[in-house]
Scaffold this active site. Structure first.
Site, mmCIF file in Angstrom:
data_model
loop_
_atom_site.group_PDB
_atom_site.id
_atom_site.type_symbol
_atom_site.label_atom_id
_atom_site.label_comp_id
_atom_site.label_asym_id
_atom_site.label_seq_id
_atom_site.Cartn_x
_atom_site.Cartn_y
_atom_site.Cartn_z
ATOM 1 N N CYS A 2 -3.305 28.530 -8.349
ATOM 2 C CA CYS A 2 -3.178 29.937 -7.997
ATOM 3 C C CYS A 2 -2.060 30.518 -8.852
ATOM 4 O O CYS A 2 -1.065 29.856 -9.146
ATOM 5 C CB CYS A 2 -2.840 30.183 -6.536
ATOM 6 S SG CYS A 2 -4.098 29.640 -5.394
ATOM 7 N N ARG A 27 -4.638 29.155 -14.019
ATOM 8 C CA ARG A 27 -4.154 28.496 -12.803
ATOM 9 C C ARG A 27 -5.197 28.514 -11.687
ATOM 10 O O ARG A 27 -4.979 27.937 -10.620
ATOM 11 C CB ARG A 27 -2.885 29.185 -12.303
ATOM 12 C CG ARG A 27 -1.744 29.128 -13.293
ATOM 13 C CD ARG A 27 -0.538 29.840 -12.746
ATOM 14 N NE ARG A 27 0.052 29.145 -11.632
ATOM 15 C CZ ARG A 27 0.956 28.190 -11.714
ATOM 16 N NH1 ARG A 27 1.385 27.811 -12.901
ATOM 17 N NH2 ARG A 27 1.442 27.610 -10.650
ATOM 18 N N TRP A 74 -7.149 29.516 -6.817
ATOM 19 C CA TRP A 74 -7.848 28.227 -6.855
ATOM 20 C C TRP A 74 -7.923 27.800 -5.398
ATOM 21 O O TRP A 74 -6.901 27.515 -4.777
ATOM 22 C CB TRP A 74 -7.061 27.224 -7.693
ATOM 23 C CG TRP A 74 -7.789 25.947 -7.953
ATOM 24 C CD1 TRP A 74 -8.701 25.715 -8.936
ATOM 25 C CD2 TRP A 74 -7.657 24.715 -7.233
ATOM 26 N NE1 TRP A 74 -9.151 24.418 -8.865
ATOM 27 C CE2 TRP A 74 -8.528 23.781 -7.830
ATOM 28 C CE3 TRP A 74 -6.902 24.309 -6.137
ATOM 29 C CZ2 TRP A 74 -8.659 22.475 -7.373
ATOM 30 C CZ3 TRP A 74 -7.025 22.998 -5.678
ATOM 31 C CH2 TRP A 74 -7.902 22.104 -6.297
ATOM 32 N N ASN A 100 1.152 31.200 -3.584
ATOM 33 C CA ASN A 100 0.703 29.972 -4.256
ATOM 34 C C ASN A 100 1.361 28.805 -3.526
ATOM 35 O O ASN A 100 2.578 28.793 -3.385
ATOM 36 C CB ASN A 100 1.143 30.023 -5.725
ATOM 37 C CG ASN A 100 1.022 28.679 -6.436
ATOM 38 O OD1 ASN A 100 1.798 28.372 -7.319
ATOM 39 N ND2 ASN A 100 0.069 27.876 -6.052
ATOM 40 N N GLY A 101 0.540 27.874 -3.054
ATOM 41 C CA GLY A 101 1.095 26.729 -2.332
ATOM 42 C C GLY A 101 0.248 26.442 -1.114
ATOM 43 O O GLY A 101 -0.886 26.906 -1.001
ATOM 44 N N GLU A 479 -8.469 9.350 -23.088
ATOM 45 C CA GLU A 479 -8.293 10.795 -23.228
ATOM 46 C C GLU A 479 -9.560 11.444 -23.806
ATOM 47 O O GLU A 479 -9.964 12.528 -23.377
ATOM 48 C CB GLU A 479 -7.052 11.075 -24.098
ATOM 49 C CG GLU A 479 -6.788 12.520 -24.433
ATOM 50 C CD GLU A 479 -6.636 13.433 -23.219
ATOM 51 O OE1 GLU A 479 -6.517 12.949 -22.089
ATOM 52 O OE2 GLU A 479 -6.674 14.650 -23.433
ATOM 53 N N LYS A 483 -11.510 14.400 -21.775
ATOM 54 C CA LYS A 483 -11.764 15.714 -22.370
ATOM 55 C C LYS A 483 -13.256 16.002 -22.350
ATOM 56 O O LYS A 483 -13.682 17.088 -22.023
ATOM 57 C CB LYS A 483 -11.226 15.704 -23.809
ATOM 58 C CG LYS A 483 -10.624 16.951 -24.302
ATOM 59 C CD LYS A 483 -9.186 17.202 -23.919
ATOM 60 C CE LYS A 483 -8.810 16.911 -22.517
ATOM 61 N NZ LYS A 483 -7.425 17.030 -22.196
ATOM 62 N N GLU A 486 -14.598 16.686 -18.812
ATOM 63 C CA GLU A 486 -13.964 17.871 -18.228
ATOM 64 C C GLU A 486 -14.609 19.184 -18.700
ATOM 65 O O GLU A 486 -14.800 20.096 -17.908
ATOM 66 C CB GLU A 486 -12.489 17.821 -18.666
ATOM 67 C CG GLU A 486 -11.601 18.870 -18.120
ATOM 68 C CD GLU A 486 -10.175 18.708 -18.627
ATOM 69 O OE1 GLU A 486 -9.928 17.939 -19.594
ATOM 70 O OE2 GLU A 486 -9.302 19.372 -18.069
ATOM 71 N N HIS A 502 -17.088 -6.997 -20.205
ATOM 72 C CA HIS A 502 -16.824 -7.513 -18.852
ATOM 73 C C HIS A 502 -17.510 -6.677 -17.778
ATOM 74 O O HIS A 502 -17.073 -6.671 -16.628
ATOM 75 C CB HIS A 502 -15.309 -7.579 -18.604
ATOM 76 C CG HIS A 502 -14.621 -8.568 -19.492
ATOM 77 N ND1 HIS A 502 -14.747 -9.925 -19.348
ATOM 78 C CD2 HIS A 502 -13.816 -8.384 -20.577
ATOM 79 C CE1 HIS A 502 -14.056 -10.547 -20.286
ATOM 80 N NE2 HIS A 502 -13.475 -9.625 -21.054
ATOM 81 N N LYS A 599 -5.270 24.626 -14.340
ATOM 82 C CA LYS A 599 -4.361 23.957 -15.261
ATOM 83 C C LYS A 599 -3.181 23.307 -14.554
ATOM 84 O O LYS A 599 -2.790 22.201 -14.861
ATOM 85 C CB LYS A 599 -3.849 24.938 -16.311
ATOM 86 C CG LYS A 599 -3.072 24.204 -17.388
ATOM 87 C CD LYS A 599 -3.121 24.894 -18.703
ATOM 88 C CE LYS A 599 -2.543 24.030 -19.799
ATOM 89 N NZ LYS A 599 -3.439 22.933 -20.175
HETATM 90 C C1 F6R Z 1 -6.787 17.579 -18.538
HETATM 91 C C2 F6R Z 1 -5.543 18.123 -17.995
HETATM 92 C C3 F6R Z 1 -5.006 17.517 -16.755
HETATM 93 C C4 F6R Z 1 -3.474 17.535 -16.777
HETATM 94 C C5 F6R Z 1 -2.929 17.019 -15.443
HETATM 95 C C6 F6R Z 1 -1.411 16.946 -15.444
HETATM 96 O O1 F6R Z 1 -7.160 18.221 -19.715
HETATM 97 O O2 F6R Z 1 -5.001 19.060 -18.517
HETATM 98 O O3 F6R Z 1 -5.493 16.234 -16.584
HETATM 99 O O4 F6R Z 1 -3.035 16.723 -17.823
HETATM 100 O O5 F6R Z 1 -3.340 17.875 -14.418
HETATM 101 O O6 F6R Z 1 -0.836 18.171 -15.723
HETATM 102 P P1 F6R Z 1 0.671 18.282 -16.199
HETATM 103 O O7 F6R Z 1 0.768 17.693 -17.551
HETATM 104 O O8 F6R Z 1 0.980 19.743 -16.172
HETATM 105 O O9 F6R Z 1 1.483 17.516 -15.198
#
Ligand code: F6R
Length: 604
Positions: A2, A27, A74, A100-101, A479, A483, A486, A502, A599
């Protein structure tokens, strides 16, 4: 998650609020809303869907006012409906709140208020706040007192901004969720994050937990919840407002992938000197880490993959180190003591899981350090020390440039640590530092010549996508898969290449392309593992230099320039970012705002 925004000043608030919400949409994007003081009371527009839909509806039915608040959601409590969109109000719309929270005791507060006749119209936890304020206003106290008393009753986490009808002021408080005030002459802004108002000002004050800010047209007052003044510094953020726009790119993600030559150059600038073979990390001189015996790196998601990268470098150098998922930390953290360094790795510095693990490590007596992109973030302030990755604002929900900057900064940190603890660097500095210096340039070449779109098109429609790597190629494989899933919504999985045989090999078919990352560490073994998949029909895409033996075996090739094993994975990672981006683009996915994600994940 949020995003909240507030504005107090001489100019009209609506443009500022909408711009702020657009900049905060990373957010959360389930619903959006704004409220302004329009001269005769509080006027609100809110709806489910994106900020762009709210903007259109405001164009049809204009709102005006110089004081206002806004929110992009969110969802946590209740689905993304118009009713659950913020701002929330009391029944007479005299009090409007964005939050937010999570208010943990909202059910109990709501039941109490309902018994007193308050009627609720949403499923949210937030709605108790305007009703609590109203309850105190009904008792005849001033707006400020009503606000303080209501906030005092909340348990859980919050960044809130509140408006009371008729008063040209915003009341704000934070506990556990970020909140920052922006100051530009006689214009004031409140937001969850700086990019919200960066095009108006770079002068900011970060609120701390327990702070209250009262924003009036003539200034901002900072106090604790009890009303005692607190002193907070005005800081200048050295982010460029240009960086918060998409520029010539279709998506922030692509822009941020292409920014990596710059962000990496920023990450190392002034920190390395290839000529004297020296590494200088500001605030971390020689001897900083004397006495450290073990290192734990705690993080989530992409940051966890960077943490794993850092921990592998430390282990290879001889320092016992573990990367741990922050959300698992409270259940199964390995023991810590004052000889343990716990490094929280977090782009935002606001991830609730990471903060909670950091707090646990602090309580257990460990030394703590945060590696983050956001100066003044909660993790940066709560750890003993912090180290910035200097990647600049990252708006795309999928982390890209921050991963490469985290990995490089963790490598520099690993150097400092091993020099202090073992008296030697993990790297052959004579070749590592010049190669690090060349990394941004090498990346530029890769970005200009990549075949990632053709590869994405060639394997479009596959059943599943596998990514394998060994050593420092392993976090890159993880990673790559994260990506891919996602932003494409296709199934993808990352494996240590030796693990394929395995179990996962049972899944391999001609419909499961395998992307194999070669870093120069035991590549022959990785190639053998890739061939084991290929023998079972899977097409293999080798991510490696042009003259690598894997190109003779593989079905397709993504080229990376030759470099040191400690840096090759970072170049491979950019090719994989591009494959994910193009695969998602070909599928028409909303790349910057993947479904169900946000994010900054500020809930556990
Ligand atoms: C994936 C992504 C998330 C963040 C995770 C941690 O692309 O962005 O997996 O890496 O939510 O976020 P931070 O780095 O802000 O703690």
């Amino acid at each position: 998650m949020c995003g909240i925004i507030g504005h107090v000043g001489d100019s009209d608030a609506i443009d500022t609020l909408i711009t702020g919400l657009e900049n905060l949409e990373y957010r959360g994007y389930d619903s959006a809303g704004v409220a302004v003081q329009n001269g005769s009371g509080i006027a609100i527009q809110k709806r489910s869907g994106r900020v762009s839909e709210l903007k259109e509806s405001i164009e049809d039915r204009p709102l005006k006012g110089r004081v206002g608040i806004g929110h992009t959601r969110w969802s946590t409590h209740g689905p993304p409906t118009d009713e659950n969109a913020h701002p929330h109000t009391n029944s007479t719309t005299d009090v409007a709140v964005v939050h937010n929270g999570i208010i943990e005791n909202y059910a109990e507060l709501k039941a109490r208020l309902e018994r007193k006749g308050h009627e609720f119209t949403s499923d949210t936890d937030t709605e108790v706040i305007p009703h609590l304020i109203q309850q105190y206003l009904d008792e005849g106290v001033e707006n400020e007192t009503a606000f303080r008393r209501a906030i005092d009753e909340l348990e859980g986490s919050y960044a809130v901004a509140v408006m009371v009808s008729g008063e040209h002021a915003l009341y704000a408080a934070r506990r556990g969720s970020p909140l920052v005030v922006g100051v530009e002459d006689d214009e004031f802004f409140l937001a969850s994050d700086v990019p919200a108002f960066l095009e108006y000002t770079d002068e900011v004050v970060y609120l701390e937990d327990g702070d209250v800010a009262i924003v009036r047209p003539d200034g901002v007052e900072f106090t604790d919840l009890g009303g005692n003044p607190v002193s907070r510094d005005l800081e200048t953020v050295n982010w460029d407002p240009e960086q918060t726009g998409k520029g010539e790119y279709d998506h922030f993600m692509l822009k941020e992938i292409f920014e990596q030559p710059t962000s990496l150059a920023q990450a190392i600038e002034g920190r390395t000197d290839p000529e004297t073979e020296a590494v200088h990390l500001e605030g971390f001189g020689p001897g900083t880490f004397d006495g450290v015996e073990t290192v734990q790196l705690i993080a989530c998601g992409t940051s966890y993959h960077a943490a794993l990268y850092g921990s592998l470098v430390l282990n290879q150098a001889g320092i016992p180190s573990r990367a741990l998922l922050a959300n698992e930390y409270s259940v199964c953290a390995p023991p810590v003591d004052e000889e343990t360094l716990v490094v929280a790795v977090s782009q935002s510095g606001e991830t609730a899981d990471t903060l909670s693990a950091l707090r646990e490590a602090t309580a257990e007596g460990a030394q703590t350090l945060t590696v983050t992109n956001v100066m003044g973030s909660t993790a940066a302030r709560e750890a003993d020390d912090s180290l910035l990755i200097r990647a600049g604002p990252e708006i795309g929900v999928a982390a890209t440039k921050t991963f490469s900057s985290q990995a490089v900064v963790l490598e520099l940190l690993a150097h400092r640590l091993t020099c202090d603890v073992l008296g030697t660097s993990p790297f052959d500095l004579e070749s590592f530092l010049p190669e690090l210096d060349r990394l941004p340039g090498r990346l530029e070449g890769l970005l200009e010549s990549t075949d990632a779109r053709a590869i994405a098109r060639r394997y479009q429609g596959s059943q599943s996508y596998f990514f394998i790597g060994r050593g420092l190629g392993y976090p890159v494989a993880l990673e790559g898969a994260l990506k891919f899933k996602e932003i494409t919504y296709e199934h993808a999985e990352g494996f240590a290449s030796g693990e394929l045989k395995h179990g996962p090999l049972a899944l391999v078919t001609p419909e499961t392309p395998v992307f194999a990352v070669f870093t120069g560490q035991e590549d022959e073994k990785t190639l053998k593992n890739a061939e084991e998949a290929q023998t079972r029909g899977a097409p293999v895409v080798a991510v490696c230099p042009d003259d690598h033996r894997a190109t003779e075996v593989a079905d397709a090739h993504l080229e990376i320039p030759p470099t040191n094993p400690e840096l090759a994975g970072l170049l491979a990672n950019v090719q994989l970012q591009l494959v994910s981006y193009h695969a998602a683009d070909l599928l028409g996915r909303p790349i910057d705002k993947p479904r169900n994600l946000a994010k900054s994940v500020t809930v556990e």
